[in-house]
Design a protein around this motif. Structure first.
Motif, mmCIF file in Angstrom:
data_model
loop_
_atom_site.group_PDB
_atom_site.id
_atom_site.type_symbol
_atom_site.label_atom_id
_atom_site.label_comp_id
_atom_site.label_asym_id
_atom_site.label_seq_id
_atom_site.Cartn_x
_atom_site.Cartn_y
_atom_site.Cartn_z
ATOM 1 N N ARG A 1 34.939 25.917 28.534
ATOM 2 C CA ARG A 1 33.780 26.519 29.200
ATOM 3 C C ARG A 1 32.560 25.800 28.647
ATOM 4 N N ILE B 1 44.964 32.372 37.974
ATOM 5 C CA ILE B 1 46.087 33.317 38.082
ATOM 6 C C ILE B 1 45.674 34.569 38.839
ATOM 7 N N ASP B 2 44.368 34.776 39.010
ATOM 8 C CA ASP B 2 43.884 36.056 39.539
ATOM 9 C C ASP B 2 44.037 36.207 41.055
ATOM 10 N N MET C 1 46.474 41.212 33.822
ATOM 11 C CA MET C 1 45.233 40.450 34.012
ATOM 12 C C MET C 1 44.783 40.478 35.472
ATOM 13 N N GLY C 2 43.737 39.734 35.756
ATOM 14 C CA GLY C 2 43.238 39.653 37.131
ATOM 15 C C GLY C 2 41.726 39.706 37.205
ATOM 16 N N ARG C 3 41.091 39.880 36.061
ATOM 17 C CA ARG C 3 39.632 40.012 36.004
ATOM 18 C C ARG C 3 39.163 41.093 36.981
ATOM 19 N N GLU D 1 43.265 44.940 34.621
ATOM 20 C CA GLU D 1 42.277 44.961 33.521
ATOM 21 C C GLU D 1 40.872 45.308 34.017
ATOM 22 N N HIS E 1 48.145 36.958 27.579
ATOM 23 C CA HIS E 1 48.242 35.550 28.005
ATOM 24 C C HIS E 1 49.661 35.074 28.288
ATOM 25 N N ARG F 1 49.775 33.913 31.714
ATOM 26 C CA ARG F 1 49.064 32.701 32.115
ATOM 27 C C ARG F 1 49.808 31.418 31.750
HETATM 28 O O1 F6P Z 1 40.717 34.252 35.133
HETATM 29 C C1 F6P Z 1 41.918 34.154 34.472
HETATM 30 C C2 F6P Z 1 42.015 35.137 33.345
HETATM 31 O O2 F6P Z 1 43.291 35.018 32.746
HETATM 32 C C3 F6P Z 1 41.730 36.578 33.733
HETATM 33 O O3 F6P Z 1 42.820 37.206 34.349
HETATM 34 C C4 F6P Z 1 41.358 37.179 32.404
HETATM 35 O O4 F6P Z 1 40.463 38.237 32.570
HETATM 36 C C5 F6P Z 1 40.654 36.043 31.713
HETATM 37 O O5 F6P Z 1 41.042 34.844 32.355
HETATM 38 C C6 F6P Z 1 40.944 35.945 30.254
HETATM 39 O O6 F6P Z 1 40.184 34.904 29.754
HETATM 40 P P1 F6P Z 1 40.319 34.375 28.255
HETATM 41 O O7 F6P Z 1 41.611 33.643 28.173
HETATM 42 O O8 F6P Z 1 39.147 33.484 28.082
HETATM 43 O O9 F6P Z 1 40.317 35.573 27.383
#
Ligand code: F6P
Length: 417
Positions: free
Chosen positions: A124, A201-202, A244-246, A301, A335, A338
């Motif tokens: 990022r 992944i969302d 997950m899924g934001r 989440e 994770h 992911r």
């Molecule tokens: O956008 C992908 C994601 O895995 C979301 O599902 C989750 O909220 C976020 O990224 C987690 O991010 P990080 O790995 O930076 O904690």
């Protein structure tokens, strides 16, 4: 054309398959292919070290053999990229230290379809959000002669790409006025070609049915539910799974459908009433009454109630324990959703979309929009990136405005209760 590929935002299964397919498709179509390590951050850092000797060598090419083809095959930084980014010298004295924009060949991406995460790295980048950072990025690209970017990332990363493209002509003239680039370079790089593939992944991007990485993450959750089901049944327990899924409920909803959940909480369609506890307990009580020995509740989440108060897995557990007397556990998958090997769909989608992306770059003109390559109704699609990002933001706004019907229909026009 010199095309650079970067991955940005959260990694997702299938990103390496994108790099592999794009490198191969680009080479077949006569392009020179590059990768940018560490997402936009790599563009900002650029190359501070000279090309390593193996790239400076003049290849021994037999007469009559296509020089470009041999060059495209022989770059050989794939192993360095694969083994921790090569921030060290390997036994041949090669290193990618100080080199973020790296030329790659056919062999470098061999078998990358089966690799999890992103081997070229993601980050990022705070620097890329600043004008100065984007100036550096433009300079580094022009220095290497890159004229097109293929970005694989989520909505934030693709928005960044479009901002960069819009700003590009002014960045180029600023660089020229500071004498950092020549007039010839400014003319040659007057416009930037950009294309986006959605790696997330969302599955939260509008105007595409599926994002790269979402099928694998869903598969992981299904496997986890299967595993939990057997232990839950053994003890007649309840499990609350946080997935997950934001801000998107796709993973939670489809995992619930695939794994036989008793109750699902998603951001786009919160329980209609508060307190929602009664509704959940009534449903689960009914299921227990007809003989179910286990209970599965899935909490996205980003889930909240209809007043936008977050719904937490621990609180759901307390409700199930206290109100229904269920022996309840919480499992946060985190994770594990992911990482790991991409499933077949997360290899097929990248292969088809990367091919389309290379065509979109080759066909781009200053007048065409930057495209996002997606999939609609099982066909690979090209939509203006800005439209997809704007619609994605509209979902978030509808949720913030508590207009859940609109949020749900924007996510999926065919959604039925
Ligand atoms: O956008 C992908 C994601 O895995 C979301 O599902 C989750 O909220 C976020 O990224 C987690 O991010 P990080 O790995 O930076 O904690």
């Amino acid at each position: 054309m010199k095309i650079a590929i970067l991955t940005s935002g959260g990694d997702s299964a299938g990103m390496n398959a994108v790099v592999r397919a794009a490198v191969k498709a680009g080479i077949i179509k006569g392009c020179e292919m590059w990768v940018v390590r560490e997402g936009y951050e790599g563009l900002v850092r650029g190359n501070t070290e000279d090309k390593p000797p193996h790239i400076q060598d003049t290849p021994q090419i037999a007469e009559g053999v296509d020089v470009t083809l041999v060059e495209n095959l022989r770059f050989g930084d794939g192993d360095l990229l694969k083994n921790g980014m090569g921030d060290y010298s390997n036994s041949k004295g090669r290193s990618l230290k100080g080199r973020y924009i790296v030329r790659v060949g056919w062999d470098d991406v061999r078998a990358w379809f089966a690799e999890g995460g992103t081997l070229i790295g993601t980050a990022r980048s705070a620097a890329f959000r600043t004008h100065e950072g984007r100036m550096e990025a433009a300079y580094n690209m022009i220095k290497e002669g890159i004229d097109a970017l293929l970005i694989c990332g989520g909505d934030g990363s693709l928005t960044g790409a479009d901002v960069f493209r819009a700003e590009w002509p002014s960045l180029v003239s600023e660089l020229q006025s500071q004498s950092k680039i020549t007039e010839a370079q400014a003319t040659m790089h007057a416009h930037l070609r950009i294309v986006g593939l959605v790696g997330s992944i969302d599955n939260d991007m509008s105007l595409t049915d599926l994002t790269i990485g979402a099928p694998t993450a869903l598969h992981r959750i299904c496997e986890a539910i299967d595993n939990i089901n057997s232990t839950a049944t053994s003890h007649s327990r309840a499990f609350v799974l946080e997935v997950m899924g934001r801000h998107c409920g796709w993973l939670a909803l489809l995992a619930g459908v695939s794994g036989g959940a008793d109750f699902i909480f998603i951001p786009e369609r919160p329980p209609k009433v508060t307190p929602w506890e009664d509704e959940m307990c009534a449903a689960i009580h009914r299921h227990r009454e007809v003989g179910k020995r286990k209970t599965i509740v899935i909490v996205a989440e980003g889930a909240h109630d209809c007043n936008l108060n977050p719904i937490r897995a621990d609180y759901v557990k307390d409700v199930l324990s206290e109100r229904l007397g269920l022996d309840t556990r919480v499992t946060t998958l985190g994770h594990t959703q992911r990482g790991g090997k991409p499933c077949a769909m997360d290899r097929i989608l990248p292969a088809l979309q990367a091919l389309e992306a290379i065509d979109a770059l080759l066909e781009a003109t200053p007048a065409t929009p930057s495209y996002m390559i997606g999939m609609q109704e099982n066909k690979i699609s090209r939509v203006p990136l800005v439209e997809a990002v704007t619609m994605t933001k509209a979902v978030a706004k509808s949720i913030a405005d508590k207009d859940f019907e609109t949020a749900m229909s924007l996510r999926d026009p065919e959604f039925r209760e």
